[in-house]
Design a protein around this motif. Structure first.
Motif, mmCIF file in Angstrom:
data_model
loop_
_atom_site.group_PDB
_atom_site.id
_atom_site.type_symbol
_atom_site.label_atom_id
_atom_site.label_comp_id
_atom_site.label_asym_id
_atom_site.label_seq_id
_atom_site.Cartn_x
_atom_site.Cartn_y
_atom_site.Cartn_z
ATOM 1 N N SER A 137 0.844 -1.181 0.000
ATOM 2 C CA SER A 137 0.000 0.000 0.000
ATOM 3 C C SER A 137 0.886 1.241 0.000
ATOM 4 O O SER A 137 1.743 1.407 0.868
ATOM 5 N N ILE A 138 0.737 2.067 -1.000
ATOM 6 C CA ILE A 138 1.499 3.308 -1.224
ATOM 7 C C ILE A 138 2.993 3.007 -1.401
ATOM 8 O O ILE A 138 3.844 3.869 -1.178
ATOM 9 N N GLY A 139 3.323 1.795 -1.801
ATOM 10 C CA GLY A 139 4.730 1.458 -1.998
ATOM 11 C C GLY A 139 4.912 0.243 -2.877
ATOM 12 O O GLY A 139 3.954 -0.296 -3.441
ATOM 13 N N CYS A 140 6.151 -0.189 -2.983
ATOM 14 C CA CYS A 140 6.490 -1.424 -3.686
ATOM 15 C C CYS A 140 7.737 -1.995 -3.033
ATOM 16 O O CYS A 140 8.394 -1.329 -2.232
ATOM 17 N N GLY A 141 8.067 -3.225 -3.374
ATOM 18 C CA GLY A 141 9.239 -3.862 -2.777
ATOM 19 C C GLY A 141 10.545 -3.312 -3.328
ATOM 20 O O GLY A 141 10.596 -2.766 -4.432
ATOM 21 N N ARG A 142 11.583 -3.454 -2.546
ATOM 22 C CA ARG A 142 12.926 -3.144 -3.050
ATOM 23 C C ARG A 142 13.258 -4.100 -4.195
ATOM 24 O O ARG A 142 12.820 -5.248 -4.198
ATOM 25 N N VAL A 143 14.017 -3.618 -5.137
ATOM 26 C CA VAL A 143 14.408 -4.445 -6.282
ATOM 27 C C VAL A 143 15.766 -5.063 -5.967
ATOM 28 O O VAL A 143 16.809 -4.468 -6.207
ATOM 29 N N PHE A 144 15.717 -6.274 -5.408
ATOM 30 C CA PHE A 144 16.942 -6.950 -4.981
ATOM 31 C C PHE A 144 17.589 -7.752 -6.104
ATOM 32 O O PHE A 144 18.796 -7.745 -6.270
ATOM 33 N N GLU A 145 16.793 -8.489 -6.867
ATOM 34 C CA GLU A 145 17.344 -9.432 -7.841
ATOM 35 C C GLU A 145 17.060 -9.052 -9.292
ATOM 36 O O GLU A 145 17.791 -9.465 -10.188
ATOM 37 N N GLY A 146 16.005 -8.301 -9.508
ATOM 38 C CA GLY A 146 15.638 -7.952 -10.871
ATOM 39 C C GLY A 146 16.167 -6.588 -11.273
ATOM 40 O O GLY A 146 17.153 -6.090 -10.707
ATOM 41 N N THR A 147 15.499 -5.981 -12.244
ATOM 42 C CA THR A 147 15.848 -4.651 -12.728
ATOM 43 C C THR A 147 14.639 -3.739 -12.542
ATOM 44 O O THR A 147 13.510 -4.204 -12.345
ATOM 45 N N TYR A 148 14.873 -2.441 -12.644
ATOM 46 C CA TYR A 148 13.756 -1.516 -12.513
ATOM 47 C C TYR A 148 12.720 -1.688 -13.631
ATOM 48 O O TYR A 148 11.508 -1.701 -13.344
ATOM 49 N N PRO A 228 2.728 12.233 -16.144
ATOM 50 C CA PRO A 228 3.641 13.341 -16.412
ATOM 51 C C PRO A 228 3.947 14.183 -15.177
ATOM 52 O O PRO A 228 5.078 14.656 -15.010
ATOM 53 N N SER A 229 2.966 14.358 -14.309
ATOM 54 C CA SER A 229 3.185 15.178 -13.114
ATOM 55 C C SER A 229 4.184 14.528 -12.166
ATOM 56 O O SER A 229 4.963 15.226 -11.501
ATOM 57 N N VAL A 230 4.173 13.195 -12.110
ATOM 58 C CA VAL A 230 5.137 12.487 -11.253
ATOM 59 C C VAL A 230 6.534 12.613 -11.843
ATOM 60 O O VAL A 230 7.509 12.889 -11.130
ATOM 61 N N ALA A 231 6.653 12.430 -13.144
ATOM 62 C CA ALA A 231 7.953 12.590 -13.801
ATOM 63 C C ALA A 231 8.501 13.995 -13.563
ATOM 64 O O ALA A 231 9.692 14.185 -13.266
ATOM 65 N N ALA A 232 7.625 14.981 -13.687
ATOM 66 C CA ALA A 232 8.061 16.368 -13.494
ATOM 67 C C ALA A 232 8.528 16.615 -12.065
ATOM 68 O O ALA A 232 9.499 17.358 -11.838
ATOM 69 N N SER A 233 7.867 15.980 -11.106
ATOM 70 C CA SER A 233 8.208 16.215 -9.700
ATOM 71 C C SER A 233 9.583 15.670 -9.331
ATOM 72 O O SER A 233 10.190 16.112 -8.355
ATOM 73 N N VAL A 234 10.086 14.697 -10.104
ATOM 74 C CA VAL A 234 11.439 14.178 -9.857
ATOM 75 C C VAL A 234 12.399 14.613 -10.976
ATOM 76 O O VAL A 234 13.440 14.005 -11.187
ATOM 77 N N GLU A 247 13.999 5.931 -10.624
ATOM 78 C CA GLU A 247 14.377 7.099 -9.829
ATOM 79 C C GLU A 247 13.586 7.153 -8.520
ATOM 80 O O GLU A 247 14.146 7.427 -7.443
ATOM 81 N N LEU A 248 12.293 6.876 -8.600
ATOM 82 C CA LEU A 248 11.465 6.839 -7.395
ATOM 83 C C LEU A 248 11.965 5.793 -6.405
ATOM 84 O O LEU A 248 12.088 6.047 -5.201
ATOM 85 N N ARG A 249 12.269 4.604 -6.936
ATOM 86 C CA ARG A 249 12.717 3.528 -6.057
ATOM 87 C C ARG A 249 14.075 3.865 -5.438
ATOM 88 O O ARG A 249 14.309 3.577 -4.251
ATOM 89 N N GLU A 250 14.974 4.472 -6.206
ATOM 90 C CA GLU A 250 16.263 4.884 -5.667
ATOM 91 C C GLU A 250 16.085 5.902 -4.545
ATOM 92 O O GLU A 250 16.750 5.843 -3.504
#
Length: 255
Positions: A137-148, A228-234, A247-250
């Motif tokens: 909820s409002i998140g996702c798992g860390r990417v340990f083994e895969g790629t973004y 687009p608004s999320v991309a702009a915010s980062v 970028e969000l996950r980092e």
């Protein structure tokens, strides 16, 4: 008669889940973080464990499998990726497979990224998604083994499910996820409403799960990387959704 679902805490912040078919008395545990709370929940309900549906190989999701298998002689279903060593497996499940738990049907989605072997279980008739550590909820798992890009594709598989499906995830991380999400979308009305709800729930020592997928689509920044608004915010206007997600996950990793 519809399925009955029970949620309870395991370990420090894991969720344990049981899904029960009243017609056949079959009961599945989604993952098995530790045996004790699962056994207590089964005894409280008067249910017998027939199946364990494993989402991925991490110890905090399989730690109770051996003890439960010995006690109940239950079937253990695990991801088909045998590179991840999971003991006591009876059946391997891959994308598109349907696992029967009594009269209940669980559709398997491969959702790699957090781990390469990660799967999610979708009970369409029950409108229930068990996403473990792919989607929180409002998140996702860390990417340990895969790629973004791999993780983003997995999130898209889950995002296309109907809005009225309930999300059951692996951990109680919602409050910390909200704290991060507000740094990206401070003016997101759905996110602010969810923040107020979570503050109330946690103050009452209640779980923040389940949550509706429709609400997550509006408030979970990790499902909104193609906005687009999320991309702009980062400061990534015009970049690919997978790159924005990365970028969000980092940023979340460092928060």
């Amino acid at each position: 008669m519809t399925a009955e679902i029970r949620l309870f805490p395991c370990l420090t912040d894991n969720f344990g889940y049981l899904i029960h078919d009243p017609a056949t008395k079959a009961t599945a545990s989604i993952d098995a973080p530790e045996a004790g709370p699962i056994i207590q929940a089964l005894e409280r309900e008067g249910w017998t464990l027939t199946d364990i549906l494993i989402t991925h190989h991490h110890g905090d999701h399989v730690g109770g499998v051996a003890e439960l298998k010995q006690k109940y002689k239950c079937r253990v279903v695990a991801p088909h990726d045998k590179a991840a060593k999971i003991a006591n497996v009876d059946l391997r499940a891959a994308q598109g497979d349907v696992i029967k738990v009594g009269g209940l049907l669980a559709r398997v989605l491969e959702t790699p990224g957090h781990t390469l072997d990660h799967v999610s279980y979708v009970f369409d008739s029950e409108k229930a998604l068990f996403a473990a550590d792919t989607l929180f909820s409002i998140g996702c798992g860390r990417v340990f083994e895969g790629t973004y890009p791999m993780m983003w594709d997995s999130l898209l598989k889950l995002r296309v499910l109907p809005d009225d499906f309930k999300l059951y995830c692996g951990h109680e991380y919602t409050a910390s996820n909200i704290k991060f999400a507000l740094t990206v979308e401070p003016d997101n009305a759905a996110l602010k409403a969810r923040a107020e709800e979570v503050t109330r729930l946690r103050s009452e020592n209640k779980p923040t799960i389940p949550t509706l997928l429709g609400d997550e689509k509006k408030a979970n920044v990790f499902l909104r990387a193609d906005e687009p608004s999320v991309a702009a915010s980062v400061r990534m206007k015009g970049q690919s959704a997978a790159d924005v997600f990365g970028e969000l996950r980092e940023r979340k990793n460092k928060s």
